[in-house]
Design a protein around this motif. Structure first.
Motif, PDB file in Angstrom:
ATOM      1  N   SER A 134       0.823  -1.196   0.000  1.00 19.34           N
ATOM      2  CA  SER A 134       0.000   0.000   0.000  1.00 19.34           C
ATOM      3  C   SER A 134       0.862   1.253   0.000  1.00 19.34           C
ATOM      4  N   PHE A 135       0.232   2.392  -0.361  1.00 22.21           N
ATOM      5  CA  PHE A 135       0.896   3.699  -0.435  1.00 22.21           C
ATOM      6  C   PHE A 135       2.106   3.660  -1.382  1.00 22.21           C
ATOM      7  N   GLY A 136       1.950   2.935  -2.475  1.00 23.16           N
ATOM      8  CA  GLY A 136       2.989   2.894  -3.495  1.00 23.16           C
ATOM      9  C   GLY A 136       4.258   2.172  -3.097  1.00 23.16           C
ATOM     10  N   TYR A 137       4.181   1.269  -2.134  1.00 22.82           N
ATOM     11  CA  TYR A 137       5.381   0.547  -1.688  1.00 22.82           C
ATOM     12  C   TYR A 137       5.854  -0.412  -2.779  1.00 22.82           C
ATOM     13  N   ASN A 138       7.132  -0.364  -3.090  1.00 19.74           N
ATOM     14  CA  ASN A 138       7.718  -1.193  -4.135  1.00 19.74           C
ATOM     15  C   ASN A 138       9.150  -1.528  -3.736  1.00 19.74           C
ATOM     16  N   LYS A 139       9.480  -2.829  -3.707  1.00 18.33           N
ATOM     17  CA  LYS A 139      10.813  -3.257  -3.305  1.00 18.33           C
ATOM     18  C   LYS A 139      11.289  -4.375  -4.217  1.00 18.33           C
ATOM     19  N   LEU A 155      21.728  -6.609  -3.881  1.00 15.97           N
ATOM     20  CA  LEU A 155      21.241  -5.296  -4.292  1.00 15.97           C
ATOM     21  C   LEU A 155      19.769  -5.196  -3.933  1.00 15.97           C
ATOM     22  N   SER A 156      19.390  -4.102  -3.312  1.00 18.86           N
ATOM     23  CA  SER A 156      18.007  -3.894  -2.897  1.00 18.86           C
ATOM     24  C   SER A 156      17.631  -2.433  -3.116  1.00 18.86           C
ATOM     25  N   LYS A 157      16.459  -2.221  -3.689  1.00 11.97           N
ATOM     26  CA  LYS A 157      15.964  -0.862  -3.932  1.00 11.97           C
ATOM     27  C   LYS A 157      14.474  -0.836  -3.594  1.00 11.97           C
ATOM     28  N   SER A 158      14.075   0.143  -2.797  1.00 10.41           N
ATOM     29  CA  SER A 158      12.677   0.257  -2.377  1.00 10.41           C
ATOM     30  C   SER A 158      12.256   1.719  -2.395  1.00 10.41           C
ATOM     31  N   SER A 159      10.971   1.921  -2.556  1.00 10.12           N
ATOM     32  CA  SER A 159      10.391   3.274  -2.547  1.00 10.12           C
ATOM     33  C   SER A 159       8.985   3.181  -1.978  1.00 10.12           C
ATOM     34  N   GLU A 160       8.543   4.293  -1.383  1.00  4.53           N
ATOM     35  CA  GLU A 160       7.220   4.333  -0.751  1.00  4.53           C
ATOM     36  C   GLU A 160       6.732   5.773  -0.693  1.00  4.53           C
ATOM     37  N   ASP A 161       5.467   5.964  -0.988  1.00  4.77           N
ATOM     38  CA  ASP A 161       4.835   7.276  -0.868  1.00  4.77           C
ATOM     39  C   ASP A 161       4.266   7.436   0.536  1.00  4.77           C
ATOM     40  N   PHE A 205      18.263   2.535  -1.059  1.00  5.31           N
ATOM     41  CA  PHE A 205      19.094   1.622  -1.851  1.00  5.31           C
ATOM     42  C   PHE A 205      20.132   0.982  -0.944  1.00  5.31           C
ATOM     43  N   VAL A 206      20.280  -0.341  -1.084  1.00  8.55           N
ATOM     44  CA  VAL A 206      21.272  -1.099  -0.320  1.00  8.55           C
ATOM     45  C   VAL A 206      22.060  -1.964  -1.300  1.00  8.55           C
ATOM     46  N   GLY A 207      23.384  -1.831  -1.262  1.00  6.02           N
ATOM     47  CA  GLY A 207      24.253  -2.639  -2.111  1.00  6.02           C
ATOM     48  C   GLY A 207      25.408  -3.198  -1.313  1.00  6.02           C
ATOM     49  N   ALA A 208      25.758  -4.463  -1.595  1.00  2.00           N
ATOM     50  CA  ALA A 208      26.836  -5.107  -0.845  1.00  2.00           C
ATOM     51  C   ALA A 208      27.563  -6.095  -1.737  1.00  2.00           C
ATOM     52  N   LEU A 209      28.859  -6.249  -1.468  1.00  6.80           N
ATOM     53  CA  LEU A 209      29.700  -7.215  -2.162  1.00  6.80           C
ATOM     54  C   LEU A 209      30.544  -7.942  -1.129  1.00  6.80           C
ATOM     55  N   MET A 210      30.469  -9.288  -1.113  1.00  8.30           N
ATOM     56  CA  MET A 210      31.239 -10.110  -0.191  1.00  8.30           C
ATOM     57  C   MET A 210      32.194 -10.993  -0.975  1.00  8.30           C
ATOM     58  N   LEU A 211      33.468 -11.030  -0.565  1.00  7.03           N
ATOM     59  CA  LEU A 211      34.487 -11.880  -1.168  1.00  7.03           C
ATOM     60  C   LEU A 211      35.160 -12.696  -0.075  1.00  7.03           C
ATOM     61  N   GLU A 212      35.366 -13.986  -0.329  1.00  4.44           N
ATOM     62  CA  GLU A 212      36.043 -14.864   0.613  1.00  4.44           C
ATOM     63  C   GLU A 212      37.033 -15.743  -0.138  1.00  4.44           C
ATOM     64  N   ALA A 213      38.179 -15.985   0.509  1.00  4.24           N
ATOM     65  CA  ALA A 213      39.209 -16.844  -0.071  1.00  4.24           C
ATOM     66  C   ALA A 213      39.835 -17.687   1.033  1.00  4.24           C
ATOM     67  N   ASP A 214      39.934 -18.988   0.805  1.00  3.63           N
ATOM     68  CA  ASP A 214      40.555 -19.903   1.757  1.00  3.63           C
ATOM     69  C   ASP A 214      42.062 -19.895   1.538  1.00  3.63           C
ATOM     70  N   LEU A 215      42.805 -19.262   2.443  1.00  4.46           N
ATOM     71  CA  LEU A 215      44.258 -19.211   2.327  1.00  4.46           C
ATOM     72  C   LEU A 215      44.909 -20.496   2.808  1.00  4.46           C
ATOM     73  N   SER A 216      44.281 -21.142   3.777  1.00  2.00           N
ATOM     74  CA  SER A 216      44.746 -22.434   4.282  1.00  2.00           C
ATOM     75  C   SER A 216      43.566 -23.152   4.911  1.00  2.00           C
ATOM     76  N   ASP A 217      43.848 -24.282   5.549  1.00  2.00           N
ATOM     77  CA  ASP A 217      42.758 -25.035   6.162  1.00  2.00           C
ATOM     78  C   ASP A 217      42.112 -24.295   7.325  1.00  2.00           C
ATOM     79  N   ASP A 218      42.843 -23.416   7.986  1.00  4.56           N
ATOM     80  CA  ASP A 218      42.307 -22.701   9.141  1.00  4.56           C
ATOM     81  C   ASP A 218      42.376 -21.186   8.992  1.00  4.56           C
ATOM     82  N   THR A 219      42.581 -20.684   7.761  1.00  5.41           N
ATOM     83  CA  THR A 219      42.663 -19.241   7.534  1.00  5.41           C
ATOM     84  C   THR A 219      41.787 -18.856   6.355  1.00  5.41           C
TER      85      THR A 219
END
Length: 272
Positions: free
Chosen positions: A175-180, A201-207, A223-237
């Motif tokens: 309602s009230f023009g909510y859009n996500k 990525l997330s974008k929302s608007s509302e009247d 607006f919400v934007g995020a980037l996650m990067l992971e790399a296994d350097l060793s068995d415990d790192t």
């Protein structure tokens, strides 16, 4: 046979038959055992800096995981914390959220953690980036030093997954023009899965529900934007790099504006 002996024999027979009857009745009893298992929403938490189950944790912690957040359709941290009776919401104006836990205010620079580290929380948190919310109740200065007596809130961010590829797109209307619109995509970048990435990525608007005399409304765009990067350097790192950005723009609806009418000295409402 002597009458006294006959009476004794009859009494003995009666006792013997009664005993046999009771024994037969006992053998007919059936014992039914019912066993069940209780499944919790989450088995561990990181707010105590230890990988322990909630039954083994020497404190009071409530965990609200991603399944609960998605089932509830929560769009803010306040909607998730409605499930906790010890947390109440304070001022939510100007894109901020203030909370009280056990009657004590949660300070923005003392009461919030992100992945176990202190996090400055002055504005509304992007709930799209978190996979679970952990509420640590009671004094926590033993673990984290300076903190409020009510407790702390730990925000656990989503991580890049080891699966090959995942793609999730969600669209919501209200309602009230909510859009996500929200896009969640990521996976392994090599065959072994030692390098992973994820983007949200997330974008929302509302009247606003209030319409002013000039026809404008207190609209909100986020607006919400995020980037996650992971790399296994060793068995415990594991090397983890996260970047996120939140933009929240819109008018601040503080109620109708009172304007003095200079002709008759009365007040009028600028809102419709």
């Amino acid at each position: 046979m002597h009458p006294s002996n006959s009476a004794a024999l009859m009494a003995f027979s009666a006792l013997t038959s009664s005993s046999v009857y009771a024994h037969d009745h006992h053998d007919e009893i059936e014992i039914i055992s019912v066993m069940g298992a209780k499944q919790a929403l989450s088995s561990n938490s990181s707010a105590m800096k230890m990988d322990l189950s909630q039954l083994e944790t020497p404190g009071s912690i409530s965990v609200y995981n991603q399944d609960l957040i998605e089932a509830q359709g929560a769009v803010s941290l306040g909607e998730v914390l409605k499930n906790d009776a010890s947390v109440s919401t304070g001022n939510v104006r100007r894109g901020r959220e203030r909370f009280y836990m056990r009657g004590f205010v949660l300070e923005p620079d003392q009461s919030y953690l992100r992945d176990g580290q202190f996090h400055l929380s002055r504005y509304s948190q992007p709930i799209e980036l978190y996979e679970r919310i952990e509420v640590l109740k009671g004094p926590s200065a033993l673990l984290y030093g300076k903190s409020t007596p009510g407790g702390m809130i730990n925000l656990v961010t989503k991580r890049a997954q080891e699966e090959e590829f995942h793609f999730n797109f969600q669209q919501e209307f209200g309602s009230f023009g909510y859009n996500k619109s929200m896009l969640d995509v990521g996976g392994a970048l090599n065959e072994s899965g030692s390098i992973r990435a994820r983007s949200i990525l997330s974008k929302s608007s509302e009247d606003g529900w209030r319409e002013y005399k000039d026809g404008s409304k207190a609209t909100q765009e986020r607006f919400v934007g995020a980037l996650m990067l992971e790399a296994d350097l060793s068995d415990d790192t594991v090397l983890s790099v996260n970047y996120d950005r939140t933009e929240d723009e819109g008018g601040i609806d503080m109620g109708p504006q009172h304007i003095r009418n200079k002709t008759n000295g009365k007040y009028e409402l600028a809102g419709k």
